[in-house]
Design a protein around this motif. Structure first.
Motif, PDB file in Angstrom:
ATOM      1  N   SER A  47       3.851  -3.146  -5.912  1.00 50.49           N
ATOM      2  CA  SER A  47       3.106  -2.035  -5.308  1.00 50.49           C
ATOM      3  C   SER A  47       1.623  -2.366  -5.192  1.00 50.49           C
ATOM      4  N   VAL A  48       1.072  -2.969  -6.247  1.00 46.40           N
ATOM      5  CA  VAL A  48      -0.352  -3.321  -6.237  1.00 46.40           C
ATOM      6  C   VAL A  48      -0.644  -4.365  -5.165  1.00 46.40           C
ATOM      7  N   LEU A  49       0.198  -5.388  -5.086  1.00 47.62           N
ATOM      8  CA  LEU A  49       0.008  -6.416  -4.060  1.00 47.62           C
ATOM      9  C   LEU A  49       0.113  -5.814  -2.663  1.00 47.62           C
ATOM     10  N   ASN A  50       1.000  -4.832  -2.517  1.00 52.58           N
ATOM     11  CA  ASN A  50       1.123  -4.151  -1.232  1.00 52.58           C
ATOM     12  C   ASN A  50      -0.173  -3.425  -0.872  1.00 52.58           C
ATOM     13  N   PHE A  51      -0.748  -2.717  -1.861  1.00 55.72           N
ATOM     14  CA  PHE A  51      -2.003  -2.002  -1.616  1.00 55.72           C
ATOM     15  C   PHE A  51      -3.117  -2.963  -1.197  1.00 55.72           C
ATOM     16  N   PHE A  52      -3.163  -4.144  -1.810  1.00 55.81           N
ATOM     17  CA  PHE A  52      -4.289  -5.041  -1.610  1.00 55.81           C
ATOM     18  C   PHE A  52      -4.134  -5.957  -0.395  1.00 55.81           C
ATOM     19  N   PHE A  53      -2.905  -6.396  -0.105  1.00 50.01           N
ATOM     20  CA  PHE A  53      -2.752  -7.491   0.844  1.00 50.01           C
ATOM     21  C   PHE A  53      -2.029  -7.148   2.146  1.00 50.01           C
ATOM     22  N   HIS A  60      -4.430  -9.892  10.286  1.00 48.14           N
ATOM     23  CA  HIS A  60      -4.562 -11.302  10.653  1.00 48.14           C
ATOM     24  C   HIS A  60      -3.351 -11.839  11.421  1.00 48.14           C
ATOM     25  N   PHE A  61      -2.151 -11.353  11.095  1.00 50.99           N
ATOM     26  CA  PHE A  61      -0.943 -11.953  11.666  1.00 50.99           C
ATOM     27  C   PHE A  61      -0.127 -11.003  12.542  1.00 50.99           C
ATOM     28  N   GLY A  62      -0.445  -9.717  12.508  1.00 54.67           N
ATOM     29  CA  GLY A  62       0.285  -8.769  13.337  1.00 54.67           C
ATOM     30  C   GLY A  62       1.448  -8.130  12.594  1.00 54.67           C
ATOM     31  N   ILE A  63       1.917  -7.011  13.135  1.00 57.67           N
ATOM     32  CA  ILE A  63       2.954  -6.230  12.467  1.00 57.67           C
ATOM     33  C   ILE A  63       4.285  -6.965  12.435  1.00 57.67           C
ATOM     34  N   GLN A  64       4.572  -7.768  13.477  1.00 57.97           N
ATOM     35  CA  GLN A  64       5.866  -8.450  13.531  1.00 57.97           C
ATOM     36  C   GLN A  64       6.011  -9.456  12.392  1.00 57.97           C
ATOM     37  N   TRP A  65       4.983 -10.278  12.180  1.00 59.16           N
ATOM     38  CA  TRP A  65       5.052 -11.255  11.096  1.00 59.16           C
ATOM     39  C   TRP A  65       4.993 -10.575   9.730  1.00 59.16           C
ATOM     40  N   THR A  66       4.336  -9.428   9.668  1.00 58.11           N
ATOM     41  CA  THR A  66       4.322  -8.670   8.409  1.00 58.11           C
ATOM     42  C   THR A  66       5.729  -8.218   8.043  1.00 58.11           C
ATOM     43  N   LEU A  67       6.471  -7.732   9.040  1.00 55.53           N
ATOM     44  CA  LEU A  67       7.850  -7.308   8.796  1.00 55.53           C
ATOM     45  C   LEU A  67       8.744  -8.497   8.445  1.00 55.53           C
ATOM     46  N   TRP A  68       8.508  -9.635   9.089  1.00 56.64           N
ATOM     47  CA  TRP A  68       9.275 -10.826   8.728  1.00 56.64           C
ATOM     48  C   TRP A  68       8.955 -11.267   7.294  1.00 56.64           C
TER      49      TRP A  68
END
Length: 345
Positions: A47-53, A60-68
């Motif tokens: 959860s913490v890593l999600n909040f921060f990164f 930087h990479f877009g929503i598509q790469w975030t979902l991947w």
């Protein structure tokens, strides 16, 4: 998107149930609270890593790469789950318990749920009401901080809201060690609920910096999680542990879901851009307070019933282990086969 979230939620809920069952089975009578605390710490680390990164990654990479990236994490979780399942199966065979547990589990019927002990149901209610005040608040905390307190950017507000999980990440393991040593799980349950009351009062009716309240809530959350969930294996037979954990998780999620609906109705808007009036936020905090009061009542009743039935929850680990040696319950059947009206209290 809705379908994806439903699939993810169903998988996450099932995973939580199995994870809790495995943890409870292998650490019952040992460092049970520590084991649950470490599990919670790693969950909160995510959860913490999600909040921060996550937001920065998406920029930087877009929503598509975030979902991947999320998909990759799910694959790693799947591999870990297979590994744990194999280790669990091998360990049970080495101890000669796999056949016994399977035999006892076959005796459990759906209609036997109503005969789970009163202490279990009071534990479930205590868990539900406590989490009703934590998760719905955290979900809207960032927006609340921005609306009430001037000078917070979206990212800063998210960091302050994430302090609930930061505190839990740091404290959970240490709190688990403490509870394993001193016991007093029922007392801690009452104490956590009572000490959570000022959190929502401060947020609703004062201008104390919100970081104080989120850190405070994180501390009480750490103690509550490390004392409540490890208590379930102490009040139900081993063969019904998976069922008990599943029911507790289901009731908890139902409570959180209903609370989110109520909070959404109170706040009265679906737009994250519109500023919500302070009086609506105050009504939401009053609702959180009401859940906390209900949690206090349930936890007090839990302690009263537990005291009448031997005080299992407030024993230390050593005393609990000694009691189990005198009266083993790991393979106790759910029902007394002598008659149909038996109880597992």
């Amino acid at each position: 998107m809705l379908t994806g979230r439903l699939l993810f939620g169903s998988g996450n809920g099932s995973l939580t149930i199995v994870q809790n069952r495995i943890t409870a089975f292998w650490f019952k009578g040992k460092e049970l609270a520590l084991a649950f605390g470490l599990t919670l710490s790693f969950s909160r680390l995510g959860s913490v890593l999600n909040f921060f990164f996550t937001q920065q990654f998406e920029i930087h990479f877009g929503i598509q790469w975030t979902l991947w990236g999320g998909t990759l994490l799910c694959i790693l979780g799947f591999i870990s789950a297979i590994t744990v399942s194999v280790l669990d199966k091998v360990g049970m065979k080495q101890l000669g318990l796999d056949g016994v547990i399977q035999q006892e589990s076959k005796k459990v019927r759906v209609q036997d749920v109503r005969r789970l002990p009163l202490r279990y149901w009071l534990l479930v209610l205590t868990i539900m009401f406590f989490y009703n005040g934590v998760f719905p608040f955290v979900a809207d905390a960032s927006k609340f901080i921005q609306d009430k307190s001037a000078g917070y950017s979206q990212q800063e507000a998210a960091y302050v809201a994430g302090a609930v999980y930061d505190s839990s990440l740091v404290l959970s393991a240490a709190v688990g060690i403490l509870i394993d040593y001193v016991g007093l799980r029922g007392v801690f349950a009452v104490g956590c609920a009572v000490l959570t009351l000022p959190v929502f009062a401060l947020l609703a009716f004062t201008f104390v910096p919100p970081l104080v309240s989120t850190v405070w809530l994180g501390i009480t959350y750490s103690f509550a999680a490390a004392s409540l969930w490890p208590s379930i294996p102490l009040v139900v037979p081993q063969a019904t542990l998976g069922t008990a954990m599943g029911l507790a998780t289901s009731v908890q999620m139902i409570g959180i879901g209903l609370s989110n609906l109520i909070v959404g109705h109170i706040l009265g808007t679906k737009s994250s851009e519109l500023k919500i009036p302070l009086w609506r936020w105050q009504q939401m905090m009053v609702f959180m307070l009401a859940n906390t009061v209900a949690c206090i009542m349930a936890s007090v009743c839990l302690n009263v019933v537990d005291k009448q039935q031997g005080g299992t929850l407030n024993r230390s680990t050593k005393r609990s282990s000694a009691a189990e040696v005198r009266q083993p319950v790991d393979t106790a059947p759910l029902l007394d086969e002598v008659g149909d009206e038996g109880s597992i209290n």
